[in-house]
Enzyme design. Structure first.
Site, mmCIF file in Angstrom:
data_model
loop_
_atom_site.group_PDB
_atom_site.id
_atom_site.type_symbol
_atom_site.label_atom_id
_atom_site.label_comp_id
_atom_site.label_asym_id
_atom_site.label_seq_id
_atom_site.Cartn_x
_atom_site.Cartn_y
_atom_site.Cartn_z
ATOM 1 N N SER A 153 -10.131 0.235 13.623
ATOM 2 C CA SER A 153 -8.881 0.837 13.127
ATOM 3 C C SER A 153 -8.388 0.146 11.865
ATOM 4 O O SER A 153 -8.319 -1.085 11.810
ATOM 5 C CB SER A 153 -7.818 0.720 14.231
ATOM 6 O OG SER A 153 -6.530 0.886 13.705
ATOM 7 N N ASP A 158 -7.896 -5.001 8.432
ATOM 8 C CA ASP A 158 -7.504 -3.764 7.753
ATOM 9 C C ASP A 158 -7.360 -3.932 6.248
ATOM 10 O O ASP A 158 -6.642 -3.166 5.603
ATOM 11 C CB ASP A 158 -6.209 -3.199 8.377
ATOM 12 C CG ASP A 158 -5.053 -4.193 8.331
ATOM 13 O OD1 ASP A 158 -5.251 -5.313 7.825
ATOM 14 O OD2 ASP A 158 -3.953 -3.848 8.793
ATOM 15 N N GLU A 177 0.824 -1.215 0.000
ATOM 16 C CA GLU A 177 0.000 0.000 0.000
ATOM 17 C C GLU A 177 0.858 1.265 0.000
ATOM 18 O O GLU A 177 1.927 1.295 0.604
ATOM 19 C CB GLU A 177 -0.872 0.017 1.265
ATOM 20 C CG GLU A 177 -1.844 -1.136 1.316
ATOM 21 C CD GLU A 177 -2.433 -1.389 2.694
ATOM 22 O OE1 GLU A 177 -3.568 -1.879 2.756
ATOM 23 O OE2 GLU A 177 -1.760 -1.115 3.708
HETATM 24 P P1 NAD Z 1 2.225 -10.396 13.386
HETATM 25 O O1 NAD Z 1 2.126 -11.357 12.257
HETATM 26 O O2 NAD Z 1 3.560 -10.066 13.952
HETATM 27 O O3 NAD Z 1 1.333 -10.941 14.606
HETATM 28 C C1 NAD Z 1 0.024 -11.428 14.423
HETATM 29 C C2 NAD Z 1 -0.241 -12.498 15.473
HETATM 30 O O4 NAD Z 1 -1.619 -12.905 15.346
HETATM 31 C C3 NAD Z 1 0.616 -13.763 15.296
HETATM 32 O O5 NAD Z 1 1.353 -13.998 16.487
HETATM 33 C C4 NAD Z 1 -0.425 -14.857 15.028
HETATM 34 O O6 NAD Z 1 -0.068 -16.111 15.574
HETATM 35 C C5 NAD Z 1 -1.661 -14.285 15.686
HETATM 36 N N1 NAD Z 1 -2.935 -14.845 15.238
HETATM 37 C C6 NAD Z 1 -3.329 -15.143 13.969
HETATM 38 N N2 NAD Z 1 -4.577 -15.662 13.984
HETATM 39 C C7 NAD Z 1 -4.971 -15.655 15.281
HETATM 40 C C8 NAD Z 1 -6.175 -16.074 15.934
HETATM 41 N N3 NAD Z 1 -7.196 -16.610 15.260
HETATM 42 N N4 NAD Z 1 -6.262 -15.916 17.267
HETATM 43 C C9 NAD Z 1 -5.209 -15.410 17.973
HETATM 44 N N5 NAD Z 1 -4.045 -15.024 17.414
HETATM 45 C C10 NAD Z 1 -3.932 -15.147 16.079
HETATM 46 O O7 NAD Z 1 1.468 -9.088 12.910
HETATM 47 P P2 NAD Z 1 1.532 -7.613 13.547
HETATM 48 O O8 NAD Z 1 2.587 -6.813 12.901
HETATM 49 O O9 NAD Z 1 1.494 -7.731 15.031
HETATM 50 O O10 NAD Z 1 0.139 -7.040 13.018
HETATM 51 C C11 NAD Z 1 -1.079 -7.522 13.563
HETATM 52 C C12 NAD Z 1 -2.233 -7.040 12.701
HETATM 53 O O11 NAD Z 1 -2.356 -5.625 12.820
HETATM 54 C C13 NAD Z 1 -2.042 -7.327 11.210
HETATM 55 O O12 NAD Z 1 -3.249 -7.814 10.693
HETATM 56 C C14 NAD Z 1 -1.691 -5.984 10.618
HETATM 57 O O13 NAD Z 1 -2.105 -5.879 9.272
HETATM 58 C C15 NAD Z 1 -2.476 -5.070 11.532
HETATM 59 N N6 NAD Z 1 -1.987 -3.700 11.621
HETATM 60 C C16 NAD Z 1 -2.913 -2.712 11.658
HETATM 61 C C17 NAD Z 1 -2.517 -1.399 11.804
HETATM 62 C C18 NAD Z 1 -3.546 -0.318 11.905
HETATM 63 O O14 NAD Z 1 -3.202 0.864 11.883
HETATM 64 N N7 NAD Z 1 -4.803 -0.649 12.060
HETATM 65 C C19 NAD Z 1 -1.152 -1.075 11.861
HETATM 66 C C20 NAD Z 1 -0.228 -2.111 11.846
HETATM 67 C C21 NAD Z 1 -0.660 -3.423 11.731
#
Ligand code: NAD
Length: 353
Positions: free
Chosen positions: A302, A237, A66
């Site tokens: 968010s 997101d 993105e």
């Molecule tokens: P990451 O991959 O480091 O961590 C995600 C975690 O979620 C992993 O540890 C995984 O095992 C766990 N997970 C997956 N499915 C699950 C479930 N059903 N139940 C419990 N845990 C589960 O990712 P991250 O960098 O921590 O990002 C997390 C999320 O936040 C992503 O989807 C990312 O796109 C989103 N994000 C959003 C924003 C925002 O501004 N809204 C900003 C950054 C990241």
């Protein structure tokens, strides 16, 4: 903005990952988040001054890349960011990013920076800032479901801004929970590692979902969300990537960043296009209410909006100007005569020496 000499503008300050970590550790993570949240709040309060579009997303089977641009009268900023939930399996991060902050007057970049660390900080700062408007009074316990890269930053931001001292962790991968538990105990949190998401939400006044999975996931079911809870849902997101059961949305008052983007990417993609949502900038300006009753379920849907990155870039520019947190990159050509770009190339040829 002061107009610098063209040759000074041509050498663009660059903040590397190493220097970002040094800066954040020197300032202190929580102080950094607190100051950054003030920049975000100030920019949300002047929302109409920005030229805004939903981010430009390029989707593929495994993820998304993105571009997130936004500008006010003085500055233009953009972030390049990806989201690839399967990356972790191969030893790569789900989310990486870098960004640029430029002068509107000249179009010259003023700063180039890593933004993987900065995104985690700004996402957490935004979540907790919103929590200050929406979470129930006296909240001290937060469930954190999804214990990956964003998790600890979320906890620290909610401690700094909302007073959260206790976190209840759950992840489908116990190793992720163990990692987060160790990190968060080391910085003084009361931590409970839970074996199910149902157990994690017990006794929590705030629920943060920050999971990564490229599907309509059901991280929270309707029965897990009691009256008065604030949900901070950051992992849904992208189109086709959500975390909450639809029934929760129907019981919640929903707060969003930029509706044209959230309607496509957020939890509310599960709802009709005209379902009522509240824009956060209006809450922050006091034009509409945030939490208005103890029983109300509030949901921050968010997705992450470009103004949060703009605030982070603006903050970073001010923090790092004329410091050794930046190195100067030879990024832009600067011929003595601006129209003699070819002459500069010709004079640089080996035979000219
Ligand atoms: P990451 O991959 O480091 O961590 C995600 C975690 O979620 C992993 O540890 C995984 O095992 C766990 N997970 C997956 N499915 C699950 C479930 N059903 N139940 C419990 N845990 C589960 O990712 P991250 O960098 O921590 O990002 C997390 C999320 O936040 C992503 O989807 C990312 O796109 C989103 N994000 C959003 C924003 C925002 O501004 N809204 C900003 C950054 C990241």
């Amino acid at each position: 903005m002061s107009i610098l000499e063209p040759s000074a503008l041509a050498h663009v300050p660059f903040v590397s990952v190493e220097n970002m970590m040094r800066l954040v550790n020197d300032v202190g993570v929580e102080a950094f988040i607190g100051e950054l949240a003030e920049y975000i709040e100030n920019d949300f309060k002047r929302w109409p001054e920005f030229d805004k579009i939903a981010r430009v997303a390029s989707h593929s089977r495994d993820g998304v890349i993105e571009l997130m641009p936004v500008a006010d009268a003085d500055y233009y900023g953009f972030k390049y960011v990806n989201g690839h939930p399967n990356n972790v399996r191969d030893g790569y991060q789900t989310v990486t990013a870098f960004g640029v902050f430029s002068s509107v007057a000249t179009g010259y970049p003023l700063l180039l920076t890593e933004m993987t660390m900065l995104t985690a900080l700004r996402t957490a700062a935004t979540s907790a800032l919103v929590g200050r408007y929406l979470a129930p009074a006296g909240a001290d316990t937060m469930a954190l479901i999804g214990n990956g890269a964003q998790c600890e930053f979320q906890a620290l931001a909610f401690r700094t801004i909302c007073g959260i001292e206790t976190v209840r962790l759950y992840d489908i991968d116990p190793a992720a929970t163990a990692k987060a538990a160790e990190n968060l105990k080391a910085v003084g949190f009361n931590v409970t590692a839970c074996e199910t998401a149902e157990a994690a939400v017990e006794g929590a006044q705030i629920i943060t979902t920050c999971t990564a999975d490229k599907q309509y996931a059901t991280i929270l079911t309707d029965n897990m969300v009691g009256a008065g809870i604030h949900i901070n849902a950051i992992g849904g997101d992208c189109p086709g990537k959500t975390e909450l059961q639809r029934d929760i949305l129907l019981r919640s008052d929903i707060f969003v960043e930029f509706p044209p983007q959230t309607r496509v990417e957020g939890e509310i993609q599960q709802l009709d296009e005209d379902h009522s949502v509240t824009e956060l900038w209006q809450v922050m300006r006091g034009e509409v209410g945030g939490r208005t009753s103890d029983a109300q379920i509030t949901l921050f849907d968010s997705v992450g909006f470009a103004i949060e990155d703009f605030s982070a870039l603006r903050f970073l520019l001010e923090k790092t100007a004329d410091t050794d947190y930046c190195v100067k990159l030879d990024l832009l050509a600067d011929p003595d005569d601006p129209r003699d770009l070819f002459g500069m190339l010709r004079r640089a040829a080996p035979e000219a020496a």
